[in-house]
Design a protein around this motif. Structure first.
Motif, mmCIF file in Angstrom:
data_model
loop_
_atom_site.group_PDB
_atom_site.id
_atom_site.type_symbol
_atom_site.label_atom_id
_atom_site.label_comp_id
_atom_site.label_asym_id
_atom_site.label_seq_id
_atom_site.Cartn_x
_atom_site.Cartn_y
_atom_site.Cartn_z
ATOM 1 N N TRP A 137 61.024 53.301 42.443
ATOM 2 C CA TRP A 137 61.941 52.702 43.397
ATOM 3 C C TRP A 137 62.484 51.380 42.860
ATOM 4 C CZ3 TRP A 137 56.789 52.062 43.508
ATOM 5 C CH2 TRP A 137 56.259 50.822 43.838
ATOM 6 N N GLN A 138 63.594 50.948 43.441
ATOM 7 C CA GLN A 138 64.226 49.705 43.033
ATOM 8 C C GLN A 138 63.740 48.583 43.938
ATOM 9 O OE1 GLN A 138 66.215 49.239 40.362
ATOM 10 N NE2 GLN A 138 66.181 47.041 40.817
ATOM 11 N N LYS B 26 66.822 47.772 35.353
ATOM 12 C CA LYS B 26 66.755 49.139 35.853
ATOM 13 C C LYS B 26 66.565 50.160 34.746
ATOM 14 C CE LYS B 26 69.298 50.547 39.304
ATOM 15 N NZ LYS B 26 70.418 51.044 40.147
ATOM 16 N N LEU C 276 63.025 47.624 38.652
ATOM 17 C CA LEU C 276 62.510 48.967 38.886
ATOM 18 C C LEU C 276 60.986 48.957 38.916
ATOM 19 C CD1 LEU C 276 64.026 51.669 39.211
ATOM 20 C CD2 LEU C 276 63.410 52.172 36.853
ATOM 21 N N GLU D 163 69.985 55.585 43.805
ATOM 22 C CA GLU D 163 71.070 54.898 44.499
ATOM 23 C C GLU D 163 71.181 55.311 45.958
ATOM 24 O OE1 GLU D 163 74.481 55.703 42.151
ATOM 25 O OE2 GLU D 163 73.943 54.262 40.562
#
Length: 379
Positions: free
Chosen positions: A176-177, A201, A182, A153
């Motif tokens: 990483w997003q 995610k 994801l 985040e």
């Protein structure tokens, strides 16, 4: 040719080679070079594993170079030990430690250089040196998937997970997003790259937890350490004790990976490049001069700091990363560095110096009568 005064044993893992298959030993060319150069510095050099020591008879068997062939048979007990052993398990480490202690009781020996601890402990030690603290990416132990989500985040480029005791880039992960969910990119145990994309995610976290179960991992922010072609690269500095016992940078080189892969390690398909020309093409001559000076200063500071807390050291391979802005990061330290980088580059003078310096320092220790001081085998 004068008769060698001392016996230097190169310590390798017993599981790595057997008397029935001895055409090539681990780090074969390096071991051969040390055997050939040893006489110039007063050493009879041989290669051994404690696996082949008989504590009842006191007989050690090992590998001695005759011509271009390794001959397996009885060897003298070493006066000084150059540890190049990479253990595959805790059991193997403890077995070797017991045998080395038995050898010590029969014939005292000196370790040429101590080992350094795992990556997290090294990070904590270096963090205590103000001149190095700003070069260290934040590093913590990985504890849970919820911790990983919290990091994601606040880290827009993602995070890196690396084994605390890993080497050669094996097992490293970037998470990483991305726009579609994801993303995971990494290298498996065979050092082959892989990548996965997950729409949700939390979907991969249970599989991820199983993937790293039983291993100690570290969590770091992902740093963009690539050149203008999106190739990952790092800067390897080899620093060693010289014949006067002082730290001196032996050589500096670049490792370059394929575009968009995670690491630049040679064992993972990377290639080598001379440091200064590469950096000058990337940053210009003036900036490169400053970077090279900072690399040398940081390497000497790291060597002194680790030796202060880990005991006498011989050499370190230090890996640095460089952002596009010119910011330098100290990524890793290795007390058993390889030398193939300089051989690949054709830098024969640096490659030879990297072989000679362990012998020079070993001779210094012997001439200081270190062999007759009380010894404590700590590793």
């Amino acid at each position: 040719m004068t008769q060698p005064q001392w016996k230097l044993g190169i310590h390798i893992a017993g599981a790595a080679v057997s008397p029935q298959n001895k055409q090539r030993l681990p780090e074969d060319s390096f071991c051969r070079e040390l055997c050939l150069l040893g006489h110039e510095y007063g050493f009879h050099v041989f290669v051994f594993s404690p696996l082949h020591y008989d504590s009842d008879t006191g007989v050690l068997q090992g590998y001695q170079l005759h011509g271009d062939q390794w001959n397996f048979g009885p060897c003298p007990l070493p006066d000084i030990v150059y540890d190049r052993c990479y253990y595959q398990s805790r059991t193997e480490r403890m077995r070797d430690k017991t045998a080395m202690q038995a050898m010590m009781l029969r014939h005292p020996w000196v370790r040429l250089g101590s080992q350094i601890p795992g990556k997290l402990e090294v990070y904590r030690l270096l963090l205590g040196e103000p001149r190095l603290a700003e070069l260290l990416p934040r590093t913590v132990s990985y504890r849970s998937s919820s911790q990983l989500l919290r990091w994601l985040e606040r880290e827009p480029d993602g995070i890196i997970l690396k084994p605390d005791a890993g080497m050669q880039g094996r097992g490293i992960l970037r998470i990483w997003q991305g726009p579609g969910g994801l993303q995971i990119q990494g290298r498996n145990a065979a050092n082959r790259p892989y990548a996965y994309s997950f729409g949700q995610k939390k979907q991969p976290l249970s599989s991820f937890s199983r993937l790293i179960a039983g291993r100690s991992y570290l969590l770091q922010p992902y740093l963009r350490l690539t050149d203008d072609q999106q190739r990952p690269f790092d800067i390897r500095v080899l620093i060693q004790k010289n014949g006067a016992g002082r730290w001196s940078v032996t050589g500096t080189a670049i490792r370059i990976g394929e575009p968009h892969v995670l690491t630049a390690n040679l064992h993972g398909g990377g290639r080598a490049a001379p440091a200064e020309p590469f950096l000058q093409a990337l940053l210009g001559a003036e900036a490169t001069s400053g970077i090279m000076e900072k690399l040398h200063q940081a390497s000497c500071s790291a060597a002194r700091r680790l030796e202060q807390h880990c005991g006498r050291l011989l050499e370190l391979g230090l890996d640095f990363g460089l952002e596009e802005s010119g910011r330098l990061w100290l990524l890793e330290a290795n007390s058993k560095p390889g030398r193939s980088l300089f051989t690949l580059l054709g830098e024969s003078a640096i490659a030879r110096l990297s072989h000679v310096r362990p012998l020079q320092y070993a001779r210094l220790l012997c001439n200081r009568s270190a062999l007759y001081m009380p010894q404590v085998e700590a590793n």
